[in-house]
Write a protein that holds these residues in place. Structure first.
Motif, PDB file in Angstrom:
ATOM      1  N   ALA A  49     -31.892  14.414 139.389  1.00  0.00           N
ATOM      2  CA  ALA A  49     -32.870  14.657 138.178  1.00  0.00           C
ATOM      3  C   ALA A  49     -31.916  15.714 137.531  1.00  0.00           C
ATOM      4  CB  ALA A  49     -34.128  14.806 138.584  1.00  0.00           C
ATOM      5  N   ILE A  50     -31.784  15.891 136.288  1.00  0.00           N
ATOM      6  CA  ILE A  50     -31.290  17.050 135.397  1.00  0.00           C
ATOM      7  C   ILE A  50     -32.107  17.762 134.476  1.00  0.00           C
ATOM      8  CG2 ILE A  50     -30.407  15.300 133.910  1.00  0.00           C
ATOM      9  CD1 ILE A  50     -28.337  18.382 134.917  1.00  0.00           C
ATOM     10  N   LEU A  51     -31.940  18.857 134.537  1.00  0.00           N
ATOM     11  CA  LEU A  51     -32.798  19.774 133.550  1.00  0.00           C
ATOM     12  C   LEU A  51     -31.698  20.518 132.367  1.00  0.00           C
ATOM     13  CD1 LEU A  51     -34.092  20.130 136.412  1.00  0.00           C
ATOM     14  CD2 LEU A  51     -35.229  21.969 135.807  1.00  0.00           C
ATOM     15  N   MET A  52     -32.487  20.698 131.420  1.00  0.00           N
ATOM     16  CA  MET A  52     -31.545  21.250 130.276  1.00  0.00           C
ATOM     17  C   MET A  52     -30.569  22.363 130.390  1.00  0.00           C
ATOM     18  SD  MET A  52     -33.241  22.282 126.238  1.00  0.00           S
ATOM     19  CE  MET A  52     -33.909  23.859 127.205  1.00  0.00           C
ATOM     20  N   ASP A  53     -31.069  23.249 131.502  1.00  0.00           N
ATOM     21  CA  ASP A  53     -30.332  24.360 131.633  1.00  0.00           C
ATOM     22  C   ASP A  53     -29.292  24.176 132.605  1.00  0.00           C
ATOM     23  OD1 ASP A  53     -32.070  24.162 133.741  1.00  0.00           O
ATOM     24  OD2 ASP A  53     -32.926  26.100 133.819  1.00  0.00           O
ATOM     25  N   MET A  70     -28.381   7.800 138.114  1.00  0.00           N
ATOM     26  CA  MET A  70     -28.063   8.817 136.860  1.00  0.00           C
ATOM     27  C   MET A  70     -29.434   9.204 136.604  1.00  0.00           C
ATOM     28  SD  MET A  70     -25.421   6.320 134.443  1.00  0.00           S
ATOM     29  CE  MET A  70     -26.708   5.006 134.253  1.00  0.00           C
ATOM     30  N   SER A  71     -29.164  10.341 135.639  1.00  0.00           N
ATOM     31  CA  SER A  71     -30.440  10.768 135.321  1.00  0.00           C
ATOM     32  C   SER A  71     -30.304  11.749 133.802  1.00  0.00           C
ATOM     33  CB  SER A  71     -30.855  11.963 136.187  1.00  0.00           C
ATOM     34  OG  SER A  71     -32.009  12.637 135.474  1.00  0.00           O
ATOM     35  N   LEU A  72     -31.149  11.385 132.871  1.00  0.00           N
ATOM     36  CA  LEU A  72     -31.149  12.064 131.570  1.00  0.00           C
ATOM     37  C   LEU A  72     -32.247  13.244 131.514  1.00  0.00           C
ATOM     38  CD1 LEU A  72     -31.058   8.764 129.488  1.00  0.00           C
ATOM     39  CD2 LEU A  72     -29.039  10.533 129.547  1.00  0.00           C
ATOM     40  N   SER A  73     -31.843  14.550 131.059  1.00  0.00           N
ATOM     41  CA  SER A  73     -32.703  15.338 130.771  1.00  0.00           C
ATOM     42  C   SER A  73     -33.819  15.024 129.851  1.00  0.00           C
ATOM     43  CB  SER A  73     -32.318  16.687 130.260  1.00  0.00           C
ATOM     44  OG  SER A  73     -31.619  16.436 129.023  1.00  0.00           O
ATOM     45  N   LYS A  74     -35.061  15.501 129.726  1.00  0.00           N
ATOM     46  CA  LYS A  74     -36.064  15.169 129.100  1.00  0.00           C
ATOM     47  C   LYS A  74     -35.836  15.324 127.472  1.00  0.00           C
ATOM     48  CE  LYS A  74     -38.425  14.199 132.467  1.00  0.00           C
ATOM     49  NZ  LYS A  74     -38.837  12.896 132.765  1.00  0.00           N
ATOM     50  N   CYS A  75     -34.822  15.948 127.128  1.00  0.00           N
ATOM     51  CA  CYS A  75     -34.553  16.100 125.892  1.00  0.00           C
ATOM     52  C   CYS A  75     -33.319  15.165 125.467  1.00  0.00           C
ATOM     53  CB  CYS A  75     -34.224  17.616 125.115  1.00  0.00           C
ATOM     54  SG  CYS A  75     -35.709  18.701 125.032  1.00  0.00           S
TER      55      CYS A  75
END
Length: 691
Positions: free
Chosen positions: A482-486, A432-437
Motif C-alpha cells: 500500500a502506498i501513501l501520498m508522502d 500494485m497499489s495506488l495512493s488514495k489521491c
C-alpha cells in the motif's frame, strides 16, 4: 436442496456441512444449522414444512426443527468398511409410521423419528451392491435393485426379505437412476445403455430404449408425467394403464449434457438444467415449445427444486443459487455473470465495467459491460496478467504482467498505451497499489518495490519515475503493498512480516508480525490508519504515526478460511472486510466493535467503498452493491445466526491492555472474579444491517 412449501422455506445442504434455511417470502436466511462435519448429501422436509432430516458424509442423520432452528437429535448411521463405497445416497420418510429409511450401496437402516431408536438394519451383498432403492408405501415394502439387476423386496415394517427376482430382460447394463411411482406401486429404473424399466413386486418390463445412458428420472407431483434425461436430451412420457407411454413427439434438446429437470406446478411446464450453466423452460401444453433460456449461477446446473410456482437452481461447483418464478415464464433476462475465476477483477465507472484476465488466454484482459452482461472489448497485454488496478479519477487501467512490465491503458482511449518497463529482466510483478489521491503508484516484485509519480497530462496522465526503488533484503516474497501520498509504503511478506518504509529517509519500521501470510493491507482515506488481514483470519488496525496496532480482531472458527480483502469506508469510520468463508463483516474504526457480519454466498475479490456503502465483485461473476447503516433496532426479528455457536470473534484494544498493565491489574479475568473484584463485561456489538 428441498422446499418446505407450507412454510415457504428453502432448505439447502452444503459441502461444508452447514444447512441454510431460507425464508423465500422475506428472501433472507432465518437459520444456519450446524452440526454436520462432512458434506450434506441429502435433505428431506416433512411435517408440513416444519421438520427436516439430513444425511451427511460424517455418517450421521440429524433431525431439525425448521421453525426454531434447533436440532432435535443426532443418529449415528454407521460407516462402511469399504472407503470406496458410496455413503448415504437416499432418505425416505414414512410420516404415517414415523420412520425414516436411510440407504446406501450395502445397507438400509430404519429409525424411529420420535425416539431416534433403530427399527431394523438390512445388510446387502458387498459383491453386488444396491444401486437404487424405493419405499412403496401402498405395499408396505422396500424395493432395491442391485448392480447385477437383482430386485429384492423387503418388509418396510420388519426389514425381512419377502422375495427376489432377476431382471432377465436387461442384459449387461448397470442401474444408473430410479424414481418411485407410488400410485402404480412401481419403481422406474434407468440403465447405463439407455434402457428404462418398470419394476414392481410382481414383475418388471422394458418401457423404453434410449440411445444413451439414462442420467436422471423425475415424475410430476401427480405422477402423471415422467421425464428421462440422456445425453443432451430429455424425453417426456405420459402415464397410462400399463405404466407410461411417450408424450412429446420430439425430445427436448440442450447444447450440453442435461443434468436435472423438474415439472411445473400444473404440468404445463418443465424446467431443465445442463452442464453449460443454462436453464431452459419448455411448454408441455405446446408439445415441448422452448419458452425461455435462463442463466444459472455460472456453473453446471446440477440441482433443480420446485416449491409452488418457484424453482430453485444450484450447482455442486458453486455456493450460490437462484430462484425463478414460473408464474411468468417470459421473465426479463438477468445479465450474464462475468467469467472470472482468477480473483483479479478490477472495477471502473462506479461498477459499470469490470476487467479480468480472459478465459483461456491470460495474455488478454476482458472488458465486461455489467449492464449488458456481455464482453465489450479485450486488451492484448502480450504476457500473462498477474494483477489489475483501476485509477477511477485518472481513468487508467494498470495491468501488472509476469514479464515484469506494467501496461497502462487509458479507459477512454484504449489505442494509447503507456509501458512501464521492469527494473530487472524476467521479474514478475506480485502486486500494485495506488495512493488514495491516485498520484502515487507502488509496484511490488519478489523483494523490491518501485514508487512512481502520476501527474496530469493531455491527452492522458503522465507517469514519471521510478522516483524511489528499495529492496526488502529478506528471503520471503512480498504479498501485498500500500502506498501513501508522502512516499511511505506499507508492505507485507508471505511469512506474516509487516513493515512501514519511508522512501524519503530510506528507513524501514517493522510492525508486529502476523502469524501467517498477509493477504491485504489497505490505507485509510486520510492516510492515518492501515488495516491488515491474514490467512488465519487475524485483522489489525494500525496507527501509522505510532507504528502500533490499535485494535486486533481474530476469528476462532473451523469454518473461516482467512481474510481475502478489506477497505475503509469513505468517511474512515468503518472497515469492510471480505472473508474466504464467503462473508463480509463491518468493523468500527472508533472502538474496534464488530458491527455486523453478512453471508454473501461467494468470495469477494475486492471491496470498493462508495458514499453509502461499497461494491464488491465476486468469484461467481456478480457485482454486489451494498448500503451500510447503523440502526437502533433490527427491522426483522429473525436472526439467522442465533443458533450458530461455533464462530467467535475476539477483539483486543491496545489502549485497554496498556491501561490494565499500567494499573497492575491481573490479566486473568477468572481469577479476578474469584477474588471478588468487580469486573466489567465488554461492550456489546451495535445492531447494524447491510442492505
Amino acid at each position: 436442496m428441498e422446499w418446505g412449501v407450507e412454510e415457504k422455506l428453502l432448505v439447502i445442504g452444503t459441502q461444508d456441512g452447514i444447512i441454510a434455511v431460507w425464508d423465500m417470502e422475506e428472501q433472507h436466511v432465518i437459520h444456519m444449522l450446524t452440526g454436520h462435519t462432512g458434506e450434506v448429501r441429502c435433505v428431506k422436509v416433512f411435517a408440513k414444512g416444519t421438520l427436516a432430516i439430513s444425511a451427511s458424509k460424517d455418517y450421521t442423520l440429524r433431525l431439525w426443527n425448521l421453525l426454531t432452528g434447533q436440532e432435535k437429535f443426532t443418529i449415528w448411521d454407521g460407516g462402511s468398511k469399504n472407503p470406496t463405497e458410496p455413503q448415504i445416497w437416499s432418505l425416505h420418510v414414512d410420516e404415517a409410521h414415523k420412520v425414516v429409511y436411510s440407504a446406501s450401496a450395502s445397507k438400509i437402516n430404519a429409525w424411529n423419528l420420535e425416539t431416534a431408536e433403530p427399527v431394523f438394519h438390512i445388510l446387502g451383498d458387498a459383491s453386488d451392491p444396491w444401486m437404487c432403492m424405493a419405499m412403496l408405501a401402498s405395499q408396505a415394502t422396500l424395493l432395491t435393485v442391485s448392480r447385477d439387476g437383482v430386485v429384492s423386496l423387503w418388509s418396510s415394517a420388519t426389514g425381512k426379505l419377502q422375495g427376489q427376482q432377476h431382471m432377465s430382460s436387461i442384459k449387461e447394463e448397470t442401474p444408473t437412476c430410479a424414481v418411485s411411482v407410488q400410485k402404480q406401486g412401481k419403481l422406474v429404473t434407468g440403465f447405463s445403455n439407455g434402457s428404462i424399466s418398470l419394476v414392481s413386486s410382481k414383475e418388471h418390463r422394458l418401457l423404453e430404449k434410449l440411445p444413451d445412458a439414462v442420467r436422471f428420472l423425475v415424475v410430476s407431483e401427480d405422477e402423471s408425467l415422467l421425464a428421462a434425461g440422456f445425453g443432451r436430451s430429455v424425453r417426456i412420457f405420459l402415464a397410462d394403464s400399463r405404466g407410461f407411454r411417450r408424450f412429446t413427439a420430439t425430445n427436448l434438446e440442450h447444447e450440453d449434457v442435461v443434468e436435472t429437470a423438474v415439472f411445473g406446478p400444473e404440468n404445463n411446464l418443465i424446467v431443465t438444467g445442463s452442464l453449460d450453466a443454462l436453464i431452459q423452460v419448455w411448454s408441455l401444453s405446446e408439445q415441448g415449445t422452448l419458452l425461455d433460456i435462463l442463466e444459472g449461477v455460472g456453473a453446471p446446473v446440477n440441482l433443480l427444486a420446485r416449491g409452488g410456482a418457484l424453482v430453485a437452481s444450484a450447482s455442486l461447483q458453486s455456493s450460490s443459487f437462484k430462484v425463478w418464478d414460473l408464474s411468468n415464464a417470459h421473465r426479463s433476462r438477468v445479465p450474464a455473470p462475468f467469467l472470472d475465476r482468477t480473483g483479479l477483477t478490477a472495477v471502473s465507472h462506479n461498477g459499470s465495467y469490470v476487467y479480468f484476465p480472459k478465459i483461456g488466454d491470460k495474455n488478454k484482459v476482458t472488458i465486461w459491460d455489467l449492464e449488458e452482461g456481455e464482453e465489450q472489448d479485450s486488451l492484448d497485454t502480450s504476457s500473462e496478467v498477474k494483477c489489475l488496478e483501476v485509477a477511477e479519477q485518472r481513468k487508467l487501467l494498470f495491468t501488472g504482467l509476469v514479464s515484469g512490465v506494467v501496461l497502462v491503458f487509458p479507459l477512454n482511449s484504449r489505442q494509447d498505451v503507456i509501458c512501464i518497463p521492469p527494473p530487472e529482466a524476467r521479474k514478475a510483478i506480485h502486486c500494485m497499489s495506488l495512493s488514495k489521491c491516485e498520484d502515487r503508484l507502488a509496484i511490488a516484485y519478489d523483494n523490491m518495490v518501485l514508487v512512481l509519480d502520476i501527474a496530469p497530462g493531455d491527452p492522458c496522465p503522465v507517469i514519471n519515475g521510478p522516483r524511489y526503488t528499495f529492496y526488502t533484503q529478506l528471503p520471503e516474497t512480498i504479498s501485498s503493498v500500500a502506498i501513501l501520498m508522502d512516499y511511505r509504503v506499507v508492505y507485507s511478506m508471505t511469512n506474516g512480516d509487516l513493515f512501514l518504509y519511508e522512501c524519503a529517509n530510506s528507513k524501514a519500521f517493522p510492525l508486529e508480525a502476523h502469524r501467517s501470510r498477509v493477504a491485504c493491507v489497505e490505507v485509510s482515506h486520510k492516510e492515518q490508519l492501515v488495516v491488515s488481514g491474514s490467512e488465519d483470519a487475524l485483522l489489525r488496525l494500525w496507527d501509522l504515526q505510532a507504528c502500533k496496532w490499535k485494535f486486533e480482531m481474530s476469528y476462532t472458527s473451523s469454518y473461516c478460511r482467512g481474510v481475502q480483502c478489506a477497505c475503509f469506508s469513505k468517511n474512515d469510520k468503518y472497515v469492510y472486510v471480505g472473508l474466504k468463508d464467503r462473508s463480509i463483516l463491518v468493523w468500527s474504526v472508533l472502538d474496534g466493535t464488530l458491527l455486523t457480519v453478512q453471508f454473501v454466498h461467494a468470495v469477494v475479490n475486492r471491496i470498493i467503498p462508495t458514499t453509502s456503502g461499497f461494491i464488491a465483485p465476486t468469484r461467481h461473476g456478480y457485482l454486489i452493491r451494498e448500503r451500510f447503516q447503523c440502526l437502533s433496532a433490527r427491522a426483522s426479528q429473525q436472526d439467522p445466526l442465533r443458533n450458530f455457536k461455533k464462530a467467535v470473534w475476539m477483539v483486543k484494544s491496545r489502549q485497554r491492555e496498556e491501561l490494565v498493565a499500567a494499573a497492575g491489574a491481573p490479566r486473568d479475568l477468572e481469577s479476578e472474579s474469584a477474588q471478588g473484584n468487580e469486573t466489567k463485561s465488554n461492550k456489546c456489538s451495535q445492531v447494524c444491517l447491510i442492505v
